[in-house]
Design a protein around this motif. Sequence first.
Motif, PDB file in Angstrom:
ATOM      1  N   ASP A 139       0.866  -1.187   0.000  1.00  0.00           N
ATOM      2  CA  ASP A 139       0.000   0.000   0.000  1.00  0.00           C
ATOM      3  C   ASP A 139       0.898   1.231   0.000  1.00  0.00           C
ATOM      4  OD1 ASP A 139      -1.643   2.161   0.640  1.00  0.00           O
ATOM      5  OD2 ASP A 139      -2.882   1.028   2.026  1.00  0.00           O
ATOM      6  N   TYR A 140       0.887   1.998  -1.067  1.00  0.00           N
ATOM      7  CA  TYR A 140       1.783   3.149  -1.197  1.00  0.00           C
ATOM      8  C   TYR A 140       1.574   4.172  -0.087  1.00  0.00           C
ATOM      9  CZ  TYR A 140      -2.084   5.941  -3.067  1.00  0.00           C
ATOM     10  OH  TYR A 140      -3.258   6.619  -3.221  1.00  0.00           O
ATOM     11  N   LEU A 141       0.332   4.277   0.414  1.00  0.00           N
ATOM     12  CA  LEU A 141       0.061   5.243   1.476  1.00  0.00           C
ATOM     13  C   LEU A 141       0.826   4.901   2.751  1.00  0.00           C
ATOM     14  CD1 LEU A 141      -3.787   5.750   0.993  1.00  0.00           C
ATOM     15  CD2 LEU A 141      -1.955   7.335   0.365  1.00  0.00           C
ATOM     16  N   LYS A 142       0.955   3.601   3.003  1.00  0.00           N
ATOM     17  CA  LYS A 142       1.699   3.181   4.195  1.00  0.00           C
ATOM     18  C   LYS A 142       3.178   3.498   4.063  1.00  0.00           C
ATOM     19  CE  LYS A 142      -1.448  -0.448   5.781  1.00  0.00           C
ATOM     20  NZ  LYS A 142      -1.600  -1.896   6.111  1.00  0.00           N
ATOM     21  N   GLU A 143       3.715   3.341   2.853  1.00  0.00           N
ATOM     22  CA  GLU A 143       5.128   3.674   2.693  1.00  0.00           C
ATOM     23  C   GLU A 143       5.350   5.173   2.830  1.00  0.00           C
ATOM     24  OE1 GLU A 143       8.948   2.391   0.210  1.00  0.00           O
ATOM     25  OE2 GLU A 143       7.336   3.137  -1.046  1.00  0.00           O
ATOM     26  N   ILE A 144       4.464   5.961   2.270  1.00  0.00           N
ATOM     27  CA  ILE A 144       4.574   7.410   2.414  1.00  0.00           C
ATOM     28  C   ILE A 144       4.576   7.799   3.881  1.00  0.00           C
ATOM     29  CG2 ILE A 144       3.333   9.587   2.068  1.00  0.00           C
ATOM     30  CD1 ILE A 144       2.469   8.496  -0.678  1.00  0.00           C
ATOM     31  N   GLN A 145       3.624   7.237   4.615  1.00  0.00           N
ATOM     32  CA  GLN A 145       3.521   7.563   6.035  1.00  0.00           C
ATOM     33  C   GLN A 145       4.749   7.109   6.807  1.00  0.00           C
ATOM     34  OE1 GLN A 145       0.345   5.559   8.168  1.00  0.00           O
ATOM     35  NE2 GLN A 145       0.138   7.266   9.591  1.00  0.00           N
ATOM     36  N   ALA A 146       5.274   5.917   6.478  1.00  0.00           N
ATOM     37  CA  ALA A 146       6.425   5.380   7.200  1.00  0.00           C
ATOM     38  C   ALA A 146       7.664   6.249   7.008  1.00  0.00           C
ATOM     39  CB  ALA A 146       6.704   3.955   6.744  1.00  0.00           C
ATOM     40  N   PHE A 147       7.858   6.798   5.811  1.00  0.00           N
ATOM     41  CA  PHE A 147       9.004   7.682   5.591  1.00  0.00           C
ATOM     42  C   PHE A 147       8.772   9.057   6.210  1.00  0.00           C
ATOM     43  CE2 PHE A 147      10.620   4.559   2.614  1.00  0.00           C
ATOM     44  CZ  PHE A 147      11.991   4.735   2.677  1.00  0.00           C
ATOM     45  N   GLN A 148       7.530   9.484   6.276  1.00  0.00           N
ATOM     46  CA  GLN A 148       7.230  10.760   6.914  1.00  0.00           C
ATOM     47  C   GLN A 148       7.488  10.704   8.416  1.00  0.00           C
ATOM     48  OE1 GLN A 148       3.185  11.168   5.519  1.00  0.00           O
ATOM     49  NE2 GLN A 148       3.731  12.812   4.092  1.00  0.00           N
ATOM     50  N   THR A 149       7.170   9.574   9.041  1.00  0.00           N
ATOM     51  CA  THR A 149       7.335   9.434  10.493  1.00  0.00           C
ATOM     52  C   THR A 149       8.734   8.983  10.888  1.00  0.00           C
ATOM     53  OG1 THR A 149       6.563   7.141  10.450  1.00  0.00           O
ATOM     54  CG2 THR A 149       4.897   8.873  10.777  1.00  0.00           C
ATOM     55  N   GLY A 150       9.511   8.486   9.916  1.00  0.00           N
ATOM     56  CA  GLY A 150      10.836   7.976  10.228  1.00  0.00           C
ATOM     57  C   GLY A 150      10.842   6.510  10.593  1.00  0.00           C
ATOM     58  N   ASP A 151       9.677   5.849  10.514  1.00  0.00           N
ATOM     59  CA  ASP A 151       9.640   4.409  10.795  1.00  0.00           C
ATOM     60  C   ASP A 151      10.403   3.628   9.737  1.00  0.00           C
ATOM     61  OD1 ASP A 151       8.135   4.787  13.077  1.00  0.00           O
ATOM     62  OD2 ASP A 151       6.214   4.465  12.078  1.00  0.00           O
ATOM     63  N   SER A 152      10.458   4.174   8.524  1.00  0.00           N
ATOM     64  CA  SER A 152      11.289   3.614   7.460  1.00  0.00           C
ATOM     65  C   SER A 152      12.283   4.680   7.027  1.00  0.00           C
ATOM     66  CB  SER A 152      10.444   3.197   6.250  1.00  0.00           C
ATOM     67  OG  SER A 152       9.603   2.106   6.545  1.00  0.00           O
ATOM     68  N   VAL A 153      13.527   4.257   6.787  1.00  0.00           N
ATOM     69  CA  VAL A 153      14.542   5.208   6.342  1.00  0.00           C
ATOM     70  C   VAL A 153      15.201   4.779   5.037  1.00  0.00           C
ATOM     71  CG1 VAL A 153      15.012   5.982   8.698  1.00  0.00           C
ATOM     72  CG2 VAL A 153      16.411   4.154   7.693  1.00  0.00           C
ATOM     73  N   VAL A 154      14.971   3.525   4.597  1.00  0.00           N
ATOM     74  CA  VAL A 154      15.584   3.066   3.365  1.00  0.00           C
ATOM     75  C   VAL A 154      14.820   1.843   2.853  1.00  0.00           C
ATOM     76  CG1 VAL A 154      17.275   1.524   4.491  1.00  0.00           C
ATOM     77  CG2 VAL A 154      17.791   2.549   2.236  1.00  0.00           C
ATOM     78  N   GLY A 155      14.697   1.768   1.537  1.00  0.00           N
ATOM     79  CA  GLY A 155      14.019   0.611   0.960  1.00  0.00           C
ATOM     80  C   GLY A 155      13.558   0.869  -0.463  1.00  0.00           C
ATOM     81  N   THR A 156      12.896  -0.114  -1.034  1.00  0.00           N
ATOM     82  CA  THR A 156      12.434  -0.013  -2.411  1.00  0.00           C
ATOM     83  C   THR A 156      11.201   0.877  -2.519  1.00  0.00           C
ATOM     84  OG1 THR A 156      11.817  -1.316  -4.349  1.00  0.00           O
ATOM     85  CG2 THR A 156      10.959  -2.049  -2.269  1.00  0.00           C
ATOM     86  N   SER A 157      11.098   1.611  -3.639  1.00  0.00           N
ATOM     87  CA  SER A 157       9.993   2.554  -3.804  1.00  0.00           C
ATOM     88  C   SER A 157       9.824   2.882  -5.279  1.00  0.00           C
ATOM     89  CB  SER A 157      10.249   3.824  -2.995  1.00  0.00           C
ATOM     90  OG  SER A 157       9.113   4.659  -2.989  1.00  0.00           O
ATOM     91  N   TRP A 158       8.938   3.853  -5.584  1.00  0.00           N
ATOM     92  CA  TRP A 158       8.674   4.306  -6.948  1.00  0.00           C
ATOM     93  C   TRP A 158       8.866   5.807  -7.039  1.00  0.00           C
ATOM     94  CZ3 TRP A 158       3.565   1.524  -5.871  1.00  0.00           C
ATOM     95  CH2 TRP A 158       3.744   0.141  -6.003  1.00  0.00           C
ATOM     96  N   GLN A 159       9.164   6.297  -8.219  1.00  0.00           N
ATOM     97  CA  GLN A 159       9.350   7.722  -8.446  1.00  0.00           C
ATOM     98  C   GLN A 159       8.136   8.529  -8.023  1.00  0.00           C
ATOM     99  OE1 GLN A 159      12.180   9.461  -9.696  1.00  0.00           O
ATOM    100  NE2 GLN A 159      10.925  11.160  -8.909  1.00  0.00           N
ATOM    101  N   VAL A 160       6.939   7.993  -8.308  1.00  0.00           N
ATOM    102  CA  VAL A 160       5.728   8.748  -7.992  1.00  0.00           C
ATOM    103  C   VAL A 160       5.552   8.936  -6.488  1.00  0.00           C
ATOM    104  CG1 VAL A 160       4.199   6.727  -7.958  1.00  0.00           C
ATOM    105  CG2 VAL A 160       3.281   8.982  -8.551  1.00  0.00           C
ATOM    106  N   ILE A 161       6.008   7.963  -5.700  1.00  0.00           N
ATOM    107  CA  ILE A 161       5.927   8.098  -4.247  1.00  0.00           C
ATOM    108  C   ILE A 161       6.876   9.193  -3.775  1.00  0.00           C
ATOM    109  CG2 ILE A 161       6.361   6.920  -2.037  1.00  0.00           C
ATOM    110  CD1 ILE A 161       5.375   4.349  -3.339  1.00  0.00           C
ATOM    111  N   GLN A 162       8.068   9.234  -4.370  1.00  0.00           N
ATOM    112  CA  GLN A 162       9.003  10.311  -4.054  1.00  0.00           C
ATOM    113  C   GLN A 162       8.414  11.659  -4.431  1.00  0.00           C
ATOM    114  OE1 GLN A 162      11.523  11.074  -2.370  1.00  0.00           O
ATOM    115  NE2 GLN A 162      12.160  13.011  -3.282  1.00  0.00           N
ATOM    116  N   ASN A 163       7.708  11.723  -5.557  1.00  0.00           N
ATOM    117  CA  ASN A 163       7.095  12.986  -5.978  1.00  0.00           C
ATOM    118  C   ASN A 163       6.117  13.494  -4.928  1.00  0.00           C
ATOM    119  OD1 ASN A 163       8.541  12.674  -8.312  1.00  0.00           O
ATOM    120  ND2 ASN A 163       6.784  12.187  -9.603  1.00  0.00           N
ATOM    121  N   VAL A 164       5.321  12.567  -4.374  1.00  0.00           N
ATOM    122  CA  VAL A 164       4.355  12.948  -3.343  1.00  0.00           C
ATOM    123  C   VAL A 164       5.083  13.420  -2.088  1.00  0.00           C
ATOM    124  CG1 VAL A 164       2.533  12.129  -1.810  1.00  0.00           C
ATOM    125  CG2 VAL A 164       2.547  11.431  -4.210  1.00  0.00           C
ATOM    126  N   LEU A 165       6.073  12.664  -1.647  1.00  0.00           N
ATOM    127  CA  LEU A 165       6.818  13.029  -0.441  1.00  0.00           C
ATOM    128  C   LEU A 165       7.526  14.368  -0.620  1.00  0.00           C
ATOM    129  CD1 LEU A 165       8.245   9.508   0.473  1.00  0.00           C
ATOM    130  CD2 LEU A 165       6.782  10.909   1.946  1.00  0.00           C
TER     131      LEU A 165
END
Length: 394
Positions: free
Chosen positions: A249-275
């Motif tokens: 779920d892309y929303l969960k990855e966005i949230q995890a990087f926003q909160t710092g629960d995730s700091v590195v991992g696989t993703s997509w360009q569009v998710i980076q655009n949102v962040l």
Amino acid sequence: MMRMRNARRGATVGLAIASVALLTACGTSGGGGGGDTSGDAATELGETEGQISILAWPGYVEDGSNDPNVDWVTPFEEETGCEVTTKTFGTSDEALNLMKTGDYDVVSASGDASLRLVAGGDVAPVNTDLLENYDGIYDFLKDRDWNTVDGVNYGVPHGYGANLLMYSTDVFTAEPTSWDVVFDKSGDYAGKVTAYDSPIYIADAAMYLMAHQPDLGIENPYSLDEEQLAAAVDLLKQQRENVGEYWSDYLKEIQAFQTGDSVVGTSWQVIQNVLESEGAATAVTLPEEGATGWSDTWMISSQAKNPNCAYAWLDYIASPEANAAATAYFGEAPSSDAACDFRDDCEAYHAGDEDYASQIWYWTTPIEDCIDGRTDVQCTDYAAWTAAWQEIKG
């Protein structure tokens, strides 16, 4: 797998395709049971039937019902007379099962499903000579392992993208250059590594091993014999100890990087655009080993009740303006340079950059016949990968 729908303004897709009234009855059968690739695709044009049933990823077939400003279906209906009904799916496995019902004329298949559809006789060969817009599609998306078998085309490329390495710029003072930060060095970020939640992610590990354990002899990350698969599984089990969350779920990855629960991992360009648009301290990169990715294919059911409208849809969705609207809304690179005339973000997605695209190992269904050319060994199929993924996650 779930992918992001990047809501953007809709484009008016008024390409005239009245000439695409396709397919006489002699060409309506196709594919054949057991993955027959001898080819019995359409050979001439005929009348459209007045309706079409499309099975698609969310965001691929928008008619204004979700957003009145996002509609490339209505112009298609007006110009072809083919009334569209759509069903969306959330995973490739779901799409595969639904296509077996024979209820759908067309499907948008990712590379982890397309060869299974061909092998099962669920999709028909496609005569690309009947498609006006096929010539404009990037050559590097054509005649590939996931859309062509024994020289027979089974569909039309749609959009494509890479599974990039995302990292927190607060944690990484320099841009990482290797996937080692999520594999061999994942312990440095224990509990804050994220990975894509799908058996196809095994290919990411195999790609990494291609570069760092060449003695394994991996030539294609989707073509693994038992020993090579075991090595990838071992690497992913080691990684598992440091993964905080597997995401689909892309929303969960966005949230995890926003909160710092995730700091590195696989993703997509569009998710980076949102962040980035929300001020998050993240960035993405294509590491030195390359990346896996996707190139989706529009395919026609071997049981299509409306094959003429199916061909009309394949040609229409490959047209510059329609393809631009669909791929922009979804969040991926379009399939042609001409589509970029109707988008303002092609550079961000490296659209048409063949050198960039050559570094992407596009999702391809693992099958027993090794797609890397080996004939002296049997490779592992998707069922084996699915069992391995369950073992990895525990």
